[in-house]
Design a protein around this motif. Structure first.
Motif, mmCIF file in Angstrom:
data_model
loop_
_atom_site.group_PDB
_atom_site.id
_atom_site.type_symbol
_atom_site.label_atom_id
_atom_site.label_comp_id
_atom_site.label_asym_id
_atom_site.label_seq_id
_atom_site.Cartn_x
_atom_site.Cartn_y
_atom_site.Cartn_z
ATOM 1 N N SER A 59 12.235 14.512 7.126
ATOM 2 C CA SER A 59 12.147 16.030 7.283
ATOM 3 C C SER A 59 12.901 16.792 6.312
ATOM 4 C CB SER A 59 12.202 16.373 8.505
ATOM 5 O OG SER A 59 13.535 16.240 9.236
ATOM 6 N N PHE A 65 0.266 5.442 0.711
ATOM 7 C CA PHE A 65 -0.653 6.066 1.059
ATOM 8 C C PHE A 65 -0.659 7.591 0.642
ATOM 9 C CE2 PHE A 65 -0.011 2.841 4.473
ATOM 10 C CZ PHE A 65 -1.295 2.527 4.579
ATOM 11 N N ARG A 112 9.971 1.882 -0.132
ATOM 12 C CA ARG A 112 9.758 0.981 0.844
ATOM 13 C C ARG A 112 8.732 0.016 0.848
ATOM 14 N NH1 ARG A 112 7.479 3.908 5.542
ATOM 15 N NH2 ARG A 112 5.516 3.613 3.977
ATOM 16 N N PRO A 117 -8.175 7.030 6.233
ATOM 17 C CA PRO A 117 -7.752 5.811 6.627
ATOM 18 C C PRO A 117 -7.257 6.096 8.067
ATOM 19 C CG PRO A 117 -6.255 6.480 5.128
ATOM 20 C CD PRO A 117 -7.689 7.433 4.914
ATOM 21 N N GLU A 163 -0.017 10.319 1.882
ATOM 22 C CA GLU A 163 0.809 10.946 2.737
ATOM 23 C C GLU A 163 1.994 9.900 2.904
ATOM 24 O OE1 GLU A 163 0.363 13.783 6.149
ATOM 25 O OE2 GLU A 163 -1.929 13.654 5.338
ATOM 26 N N MET A 204 0.788 -1.070 -0.324
ATOM 27 C CA MET A 204 -0.065 0.178 -0.032
ATOM 28 C C MET A 204 0.931 1.153 -0.138
ATOM 29 S SD MET A 204 -3.248 0.756 0.727
ATOM 30 C CE MET A 204 -4.552 1.899 0.682
ATOM 31 N N THR A 219 4.069 7.696 4.398
ATOM 32 C CA THR A 219 4.194 7.218 6.013
ATOM 33 C C THR A 219 5.440 6.880 6.226
ATOM 34 O OG1 THR A 219 1.660 6.642 5.360
ATOM 35 C CG2 THR A 219 2.883 5.948 7.658
ATOM 36 N N LEU A 220 6.271 7.600 6.477
ATOM 37 C CA LEU A 220 7.730 7.467 6.752
ATOM 38 C C LEU A 220 8.062 7.523 8.250
ATOM 39 C CD1 LEU A 220 9.374 9.320 3.830
ATOM 40 C CD2 LEU A 220 8.962 7.024 3.963
ATOM 41 N N PHE A 221 8.916 7.123 8.707
ATOM 42 C CA PHE A 221 9.342 7.269 10.349
ATOM 43 C C PHE A 221 10.284 8.343 10.368
ATOM 44 C CE2 PHE A 221 9.027 2.458 10.459
ATOM 45 C CZ PHE A 221 7.827 2.343 10.753
ATOM 46 N N PRO A 222 9.778 9.351 10.893
ATOM 47 C CA PRO A 222 10.745 10.764 10.949
ATOM 48 C C PRO A 222 12.157 10.151 11.739
ATOM 49 C CG PRO A 222 8.903 11.038 12.505
ATOM 50 C CD PRO A 222 8.551 9.614 11.557
ATOM 51 N N TRP A 223 12.146 9.219 12.403
ATOM 52 C CA TRP A 223 13.271 8.892 13.468
ATOM 53 C C TRP A 223 14.026 8.020 12.637
ATOM 54 C CZ3 TRP A 223 7.972 7.866 14.935
ATOM 55 C CH2 TRP A 223 7.470 6.581 14.850
ATOM 56 N N ARG A 224 13.964 7.699 11.272
ATOM 57 C CA ARG A 224 14.855 6.694 10.505
ATOM 58 C C ARG A 224 15.389 7.623 9.268
ATOM 59 N NH1 ARG A 224 14.400 0.530 10.384
ATOM 60 N NH2 ARG A 224 13.699 0.001 12.406
#
Lengths: 282, 254
Positions: A152, A101, A166, A282, A103, A99, A105-110
């Protein structure tokens, strides 16, 4: 190839011959309970998508196109009818159906690399191997040199590329894209569409791409499935006869204008006849 | 950039200096022995620091307070997480927490003493009891703050509950939990001090109570200054930890 062909009754679990339908929705209805009333998001919907086909789903807000995608993704189950992918009934999400999305949907901490490596880490691929494959995927979506950047630090288009990489890291056979370019500016969006065409052409992926942008639907799709509102249903299933591979030049093809005019009229007619329901987020 | 920061710092320093000057003039004009001047407080501070008493009592208070805080943090994190992720656990815990939150937990201290005695156990338990609530509320909110899209991503990738917790939920909850910690640290100091007024002859609270009973207000203020410094230090440490651990949330203040 297979457009419009409906699944035969009882054919759900049968082995599928090559080139046949990969995704089948048979008589699918979906209702939601909202406060004190029932919302019919989808009503008795039939749809087949062939292996390797690129199908765009076009419709106004609230026509249930996102719900349709979620049903194939297995994030929601139909109230009635069956959804099957590759001959197996969909009972939940799976890595075979990736899927993307609206927006990213990435992890901002990675970092970008680490985000792309995540599905492989979850699968048990060694860290070093996962990173190596992530770098290769990032190069494929045009993000070479941004492996160590955090989300970011990326533009909206780049974030969506990373999210696509991903999703590809799961090695899905089906790509489900929910207005992935909806939040991008017009120029970036066109560039991303062309990029997606290039990627898909070489991949053999089956794609369901939801959009409310007519030009996008025509440019990308082998077929455009047009949906109408209340209840959500398919009002037209249109084959788009534009040559492949599609590039920036395709946009100037006179048939593009014809398709767009036709679809525009169709949508306008169905929009006028509807009382709009808010789109399910969602 | 640096000059702007310097100016901000200078303003803060100026504010503190003005407050000190106001105190000093108040102390001098009042003529009361119970309102010590800054120089008296400084002398008492030096005395307590040099004879080692201050360090001893600070160590006692901090070890009890931090142990209580640690216990509260552990229980609050686990239960807050569990309640946020599971409706049955939520139903079991959340109404109780909501009911108990506004109750001044110090009202329970006599009962805690009955159960655990007047030693460090009752004080540590009291600190844990009081710190638990803000920590629970923030851990709960943090574990709930995971965007539905992130949850779907985890399901799509077929992450195990453990993988989802480690890679998705805990990082999301982290800033919330640090905010909870920032609220809990002053509470820890308050409760530690108050419980030390009673009972055992240990800790900074005891030192204040003892000084007050001798009408030695300068010593009492010297200890209060230490408490303030500890609170400030703890607060800065959490902010520092946040900048390191939650580096992706730039500019968001606690």
């Amino acid at each position: 190839m297979n457009d419009g062909r409906r699944a035969e009754p009882g054919a759900g679990g049968a082995p599928v011959e090559p080139g046949s339908n990969l995704i089948r929705l048979r008589d699918v209805s979906k209702t939601f309970q909202r406060d004190d009333h029932v919302v019919h998001a989808l009503d008795a919907l039939d749809l087949c998508v062939g292996r390797g086909e690129f199908v765009t789903v076009l419709g106004p807000s609230g026509c249930g196109k996102t719900t349709l995608l979620h049903l194939v993704g297995g994030f929601e189950l139909p109230t009635a009818g069956t959804v099957s992918v590759d001959g197996c009934e969909v009972m939940g999400p799976g890595r075979d159906r990736g899927m993307v999305f609206q927006e990213a949907t990435l992890f901002p901490w990675r970092t970008t690399r680490s985000n792309v490596a995540w599905p492989m880490e979850v699968e048990g691929v060694g860290r070093r191997e996962a990173r190596r494959r992530a770098d290769r995927l990032l190069a494929r979506v045009g993000l070479r040199g941004f492996e160590n950047a955090y989300p970011s630090e990326l533009s909206g288009g780049m974030r969506q590329r990373a999210a696509l990489a991903r999703t590809l890291a799961m090695e899905p056979s089906v790509l489900l894209m929910d207005e992935p370019f909806g939040a991008l500016d017009a120029q970036t969006r066109e560039a991303m569409q062309e990029e997606l065409m290039r990627l898909w052409q070489a991949s053999g992926l089956t794609v369901m791409f939801v959009t409310h942008d007519i030009s996008e639907a025509v440019f990308l799709g082998d077929r455009v499935v047009v949906m109408g509102v209340s209840p959500g249903r398919i009002v037209e299933d249109r084959r788009i006869d534009l040559p492949r591979p599609r590039t920036a030049q395709t946009r100037t093809d006179p048939r593009v204008l014809e398709y767009r005019a036709h679809l525009w009229e169709l949508l306008a007619r169905h929009r006028a006849a509807s009382d709009p329901e808010p789109e399910r987020v969602p | 950039m640096t000059s702007r920061i310097d100016r901000g710092t200078m303003r803060k320093v100026a504010g503190v200096l003005i407050a000190l000057a106001a105190w000093q003039s108040f102390a001098m004009s009042s003529g009361s022995r119970l309102i010590p001047g800054i120089e008296d407080i400084a002398i008492e501070f030096a005395g307590l620091a040099l004879n080692g008493e201050l360090a001893d009592h600070t160590l006692t208070s901090l070890s009890q307070g931090l142990l209580g805080l640690f216990i509260a943090f552990s229980i609050a994190s686990v239960s807050g997480y569990a309640a946020a992720r599971n409706w049955a656990v939520d139903a079991a815990i959340h109404p109780l927490v909501s009911l108990a939150y506004p109750v001044p937990k110090l009202a329970l201290y006599p009962l805690v003493i009955l159960l655990l005695g007047l030693g460090w156990e009752s004080r540590t338990a009291q600190v844990a009891l009081e710190c638990f609530f803000p920590l629970f509320v923030h851990a709960h909110a943090g574990a709930k703050a995971v965007a539905p899209r992130m949850e779907w991503l985890a399901r799509n990738v077929d992450a195990s509950p453990w993988q989802a917790a480690r890679d998705v939920i805990v990082p999301t909850a982290m800033p919330y939990m640090l905010t909870g910690l920032r609220i809990a640290i002053p509470i820890m100091l308050i409760v530690t001090t108050v419980t030390e007024f009673i009972g055992d002859s240990q800790g900074l609270g005891y030192l204040i109570a003892r000084s007050a009973s001798y009408f030695d207000t300068a010593s009492a203020f010297a200890v209060i200054v230490v408490l303030g410094a500890l609170g400030l230090l703890g607060d800065r440490l959490v902010v520092l930890a946040r900048d390191r651990l939650v580096f992706w949330e730039k500019g968001a203040s606690l």
